[in-house]
Every structure is written in structure tokens, then in C-alpha cells.
Design a protein around this motif. Sequence first.
Motif, PDB file in Angstrom:
ATOM      1  N   LYS A 172       0.833  -1.208   0.000  1.00  0.00           N
ATOM      2  CA  LYS A 172       0.000   0.000   0.000  1.00  0.00           C
ATOM      3  C   LYS A 172       0.865   1.255   0.000  1.00  0.00           C
ATOM      4  N   LEU A 173       1.917   1.240   0.811  1.00  0.00           N
ATOM      5  CA  LEU A 173       2.805   2.400   0.865  1.00  0.00           C
ATOM      6  C   LEU A 173       3.540   2.597  -0.451  1.00  0.00           C
ATOM      7  N   SER A 174       3.927   1.482  -1.086  1.00  0.00           N
ATOM      8  CA  SER A 174       4.586   1.577  -2.378  1.00  0.00           C
ATOM      9  C   SER A 174       3.667   2.238  -3.406  1.00  0.00           C
ATOM     10  N   MET A 175       2.402   1.842  -3.411  1.00  0.00           N
ATOM     11  CA  MET A 175       1.459   2.435  -4.371  1.00  0.00           C
ATOM     12  C   MET A 175       1.305   3.932  -4.130  1.00  0.00           C
ATOM     13  N   ARG A 176       1.314   4.344  -2.872  1.00  0.00           N
ATOM     14  CA  ARG A 176       1.178   5.771  -2.578  1.00  0.00           C
ATOM     15  C   ARG A 176       2.434   6.539  -2.982  1.00  0.00           C
ATOM     16  N   ILE A 177       3.596   5.952  -2.699  1.00  0.00           N
ATOM     17  CA  ILE A 177       4.850   6.597  -3.080  1.00  0.00           C
ATOM     18  C   ILE A 177       4.950   6.734  -4.595  1.00  0.00           C
ATOM     19  N   MET A 178       4.502   5.691  -5.313  1.00  0.00           N
ATOM     20  CA  MET A 178       4.644   5.671  -6.767  1.00  0.00           C
ATOM     21  C   MET A 178       3.558   6.436  -7.504  1.00  0.00           C
ATOM     22  N   ALA A 179       2.539   6.897  -6.807  1.00  0.00           N
ATOM     23  CA  ALA A 179       1.463   7.664  -7.461  1.00  0.00           C
ATOM     24  C   ALA A 179       2.065   8.900  -8.131  1.00  0.00           C
ATOM     25  N   GLY A 180       1.918   8.982  -9.436  1.00  0.00           N
ATOM     26  CA  GLY A 180       2.466  10.101 -10.192  1.00  0.00           C
ATOM     27  C   GLY A 180       3.925   9.950 -10.578  1.00  0.00           C
ATOM     28  N   HIS A 181       4.544   8.828 -10.189  1.00  0.00           N
ATOM     29  CA  HIS A 181       5.967   8.637 -10.470  1.00  0.00           C
ATOM     30  C   HIS A 181       6.269   7.383 -11.287  1.00  0.00           C
ATOM     31  N   LYS A 182       5.242   6.626 -11.639  1.00  0.00           N
ATOM     32  CA  LYS A 182       5.489   5.360 -12.360  1.00  0.00           C
ATOM     33  C   LYS A 182       6.179   5.613 -13.697  1.00  0.00           C
ATOM     34  N   GLY A 183       5.727   6.627 -14.428  1.00  0.00           N
ATOM     35  CA  GLY A 183       6.355   6.947 -15.710  1.00  0.00           C
ATOM     36  C   GLY A 183       7.795   7.397 -15.537  1.00  0.00           C
ATOM     37  N   GLU A 184       8.063   8.144 -14.468  1.00  0.00           N
ATOM     38  CA  GLU A 184       9.423   8.606 -14.216  1.00  0.00           C
ATOM     39  C   GLU A 184      10.364   7.431 -13.970  1.00  0.00           C
ATOM     40  N   LEU A 185       9.895   6.455 -13.183  1.00  0.00           N
ATOM     41  CA  LEU A 185      10.748   5.297 -12.903  1.00  0.00           C
ATOM     42  C   LEU A 185      10.955   4.462 -14.159  1.00  0.00           C
ATOM     43  N   PHE A 186       9.927   4.375 -14.996  1.00  0.00           N
ATOM     44  CA  PHE A 186      10.053   3.635 -16.260  1.00  0.00           C
ATOM     45  C   PHE A 186      11.135   4.270 -17.135  1.00  0.00           C
ATOM     46  N   VAL A 187      11.112   5.587 -17.252  1.00  0.00           N
ATOM     47  CA  VAL A 187      12.126   6.293 -18.043  1.00  0.00           C
ATOM     48  C   VAL A 187      13.500   6.145 -17.388  1.00  0.00           C
ATOM     49  N   PHE A 188      13.518   6.172 -16.069  1.00  0.00           N
ATOM     50  CA  PHE A 188      14.770   5.982 -15.329  1.00  0.00           C
ATOM     51  C   PHE A 188      15.394   4.634 -15.687  1.00  0.00           C
ATOM     52  N   HIS A 189      14.581   3.592 -15.721  1.00  0.00           N
ATOM     53  CA  HIS A 189      15.080   2.267 -16.104  1.00  0.00           C
ATOM     54  C   HIS A 189      15.543   2.241 -17.558  1.00  0.00           C
ATOM     55  N   LEU A 190      14.797   2.910 -18.430  1.00  0.00           N
ATOM     56  CA  LEU A 190      15.184   2.952 -19.841  1.00  0.00           C
ATOM     57  C   LEU A 190      16.540   3.623 -20.037  1.00  0.00           C
ATOM     58  N   SER A 191      16.886   4.536 -19.147  1.00  0.00           N
ATOM     59  CA  SER A 191      18.149   5.275 -19.302  1.00  0.00           C
ATOM     60  C   SER A 191      19.373   4.383 -19.107  1.00  0.00           C
ATOM     61  N   PHE A 192      19.154   3.159 -18.632  1.00  0.00           N
ATOM     62  CA  PHE A 192      20.267   2.229 -18.439  1.00  0.00           C
ATOM     63  C   PHE A 192      20.408   1.234 -19.593  1.00  0.00           C
ATOM     64  N   ILE A 193      19.625   1.415 -20.654  1.00  0.00           N
ATOM     65  CA  ILE A 193      19.677   0.470 -21.774  1.00  0.00           C
ATOM     66  C   ILE A 193      21.082   0.369 -22.364  1.00  0.00           C
ATOM     67  N   GLY A 194      21.741   1.506 -22.506  1.00  0.00           N
ATOM     68  CA  GLY A 194      23.097   1.497 -23.060  1.00  0.00           C
ATOM     69  C   GLY A 194      24.036   0.642 -22.236  1.00  0.00           C
ATOM     70  N   TRP A 195      23.936   0.758 -20.911  1.00  0.00           N
ATOM     71  CA  TRP A 195      24.766  -0.063 -20.038  1.00  0.00           C
ATOM     72  C   TRP A 195      24.411  -1.539 -20.164  1.00  0.00           C
ATOM     73  N   GLY A 196      23.129  -1.815 -20.383  1.00  0.00           N
ATOM     74  CA  GLY A 196      22.709  -3.200 -20.570  1.00  0.00           C
ATOM     75  C   GLY A 196      23.311  -3.808 -21.826  1.00  0.00           C
ATOM     76  N   ILE A 197      23.366  -3.018 -22.891  1.00  0.00           N
ATOM     77  CA  ILE A 197      23.949  -3.494 -24.146  1.00  0.00           C
ATOM     78  C   ILE A 197      25.446  -3.761 -23.966  1.00  0.00           C
ATOM     79  N   LEU A 198      26.133  -2.825 -23.305  1.00  0.00           N
ATOM     80  CA  LEU A 198      27.570  -3.003 -23.062  1.00  0.00           C
ATOM     81  C   LEU A 198      27.827  -4.228 -22.181  1.00  0.00           C
ATOM     82  N   THR A 199      26.948  -4.460 -21.215  1.00  0.00           N
ATOM     83  CA  THR A 199      27.081  -5.641 -20.349  1.00  0.00           C
ATOM     84  C   THR A 199      26.957  -6.917 -21.159  1.00  0.00           C
ATOM     85  N   ALA A 200      25.985  -6.939 -22.071  1.00  0.00           N
ATOM     86  CA  ALA A 200      25.806  -8.112 -22.921  1.00  0.00           C
ATOM     87  C   ALA A 200      27.025  -8.339 -23.809  1.00  0.00           C
ATOM     88  N   LEU A 201      27.612  -7.262 -24.321  1.00  0.00           N
ATOM     89  CA  LEU A 201      28.777  -7.375 -25.198  1.00  0.00           C
ATOM     90  C   LEU A 201      30.019  -7.879 -24.458  1.00  0.00           C
TER      91      LEU A 201
END
Length: 233
Positions: free
Chosen positions: A157-186
Motif C-alpha cells: 500500500k505504501l509503495s502504491m502511494r509513493i509511486m502515485a504520479g511517479h510510475k512513468g518517471e521510474l520507467f524512463v529511469f530504467h530505460l536510461s540504463f539500456i546502453g549499459w545493458g547493451i555493453l554488459t551483454a557485449l
Amino acid sequence: MRSRQEIKAIGKERFKANYWPCVLAVLLVGIVFGVISGIGNIGAVTDFESGEVQPGPLSGVMGLVQFIISGPLEIGLCFFFVMNTLGRVDEITAATPITSCKENFGRKLGGYLWMELFTFLWSLLFVIPGIIKAYSYAMTPYILSDCPNVQAKDALKLSMRIMAGHKGELFVFHLSFIGWGILTALTAGILGIFYTGPYMNSAQSVWYLEAREDALRRGVITMGQLEGTEPVV
């Protein structure tokens, strides 16, 4: 909240300031899962004609063991990186994610299982609702690690309240690591051990602390609820 760039910069700084313990903490958790998986594969037989793999006699048991400890281990890793971010490095070691599992084990397992169950049920309504709910519950492991007096369901319940209005921000935050993910795979995962994995965990712990403080400022949660002295309704 701070910007994405600021959060990642702080996460990188905290990680580099305590480099080897951060690397070893992530590595030890990976080794635990690797050992469990390896034991489960003992006795596995491959049918070379069909290509099918017949599981070993211990695969079911070890799969259950991995399922049971995965949540508490993830929560232990969250605890390690939150403490590292807060600068309380004298209270943690590389083994903390593993040794902390036994503390309130049932509560940690329960919270993790509720999170996985609800995410799965929402996923039955197609992929998008499942993803949205996964981000709603994303702070649950951090709350379970950071707030020892919060009950399992209340953490969701607390997580849902904390994330209200921030879910998209965290999604973009995770996307910002895609480059590092590719380098890790390489690098066949080597970069993930020595940099990407600890860096991402460190940055995410900063994100959690920022989101938690933002939720407190907005009044959607209270310190009493985080301390377990006020009900979460």
C-alpha cells in the motif's frame, strides 16, 4: 525530487565510494542463485535427438528453494544499497544481503509473494496493466528492507502511494540504463558484475529515498506509517 541525471550521479558517487563491497554484494547474491541452479541441474539428461532436457531429480526442490529465498535476498540487497546510499557503511558488509535474510524472514517472504501474486493477477488482464502494477509495487522491497515494522501488505500500500504520479518517471529511469545493458551483454556479463549491476542498484536506492521523501512532503504517507506506529488504511 531531484532530476534523473542528479539521482544517477549520486548513485554512481555512492557506489564508487564503497566500490568493492558493492561489487561483492551483488556478486555473492548471484553466486547463491548460481549454486542453487547448479545443484538443481545435477543429474539432468539431454536427449540429443529431440534436444529436450530432462530435469535432474533435485530440480524441483532447488527450484522451490530459489523461489522462497529470492524475495528475501532481493530485499537484503535493497537494504545493503539503501544503507550504502545513506553513508552507513560501517553497518554493512558485502555479505549483508545474505546474512540479513533471516531477520523477519516470514514478513519479507510474505511481502514479496503478495507483490508477485498481485502483479501476476493484473498481468492476466494483458501486459500493460501488469507493467503498471509492477511499477506501483516497485518500492515494496525497499520498504520491507528500510522499514522493519511495516507489515507485508502495508508495504504494498505504501509503495502504491509513493509511486502515485511517479510510475512513468521510474520507467524512463530504467530505460536510461539500456546502453549499459547493451555493453554488459557485449562483455558476456563481466561489466554487469564489476560496474553495471552495482551502479544500477545504487542509483535505484537513491531513487527510492528521493521518492519516499517526496511522498512525505506531499503528505501521501506519514513517518508514523513508515515506522509502523500508524495504520495504513
